[in-house]
Design an enzyme around this catalytic site. Structure first.
Site, PDB file in Angstrom:
ATOM      1  N   CYS A 249       0.830  -1.206   0.000  1.00  0.00           N
ATOM      2  CA  CYS A 249       0.000   0.000   0.000  1.00  0.00           C
ATOM      3  C   CYS A 249       0.868   1.261   0.000  1.00  0.00           C
ATOM      4  CB  CYS A 249      -0.918  -0.061   1.226  1.00  0.00           C
ATOM      5  SG  CYS A 249      -1.633   1.496   1.728  1.00  0.00           S
TER       6      CYS A 249
ATOM      7  N   CYS B 177       0.315   3.704   2.881  1.00  0.00           N
ATOM      8  CA  CYS B 177       0.796   3.064   4.123  1.00  0.00           C
ATOM      9  C   CYS B 177       2.298   3.283   4.266  1.00  0.00           C
ATOM     10  CB  CYS B 177       0.495   1.561   4.118  1.00  0.00           C
ATOM     11  SG  CYS B 177      -1.256   1.161   4.019  1.00  0.00           S
TER      12      CYS B 177
END
Length: 104
Positions: free
Chosen positions: A29, A32
């Site tokens: 991600c 992230c």
């Protein structure tokens, strides 16, 4: 305090006391990856006020499901094991600090 990597098995123990910011994330991600250094910085600044716990949603689907995590990063604030706040997506350090301070 160091950031704790929780699993389905350790989550309840890791988050049962005090104010805890939980970061639901995954290695693939992009946002992230962007928030990881922000959380590291925040961890050194907040000291013992709160704890930061990371949960890899790919490896710990039971916990992610329990909290209804649909997009990542999802950041949930727990106080003594109860959900008191939630934000989704990348957040600047100041916003996360305010989020924690609201419940500390």
């Amino acid at each position: 305090m160091a950031i704790v990597n929780a699993t389905d098995q350790t989550f309840t123990t890791d988050t049962s006391e005090g104010v805890v910011l939980v970061d639901f994330w995954a290695p693939w991600c992009g946002p992230c990856k962007m928030i990881a250094p922000v959380l590291q910085e925040l961890d050194t600044e907040i000291g013992d006020t709160a704890k930061i716990v990371k949960v890899d949603v790919d490896e710990n689907q039971e916990t992610a499901g329990k909290f209804g995590v649909m997009s990542i990063p999802t950041l949930i604030v727990l106080k003594d094991g109860e959900v008191v706040d939630k934000v989704v997506g990348f957040q600047p350090k100041e916003a996360l600090a305010d989020l924690i301070a609201k419940h500390a």
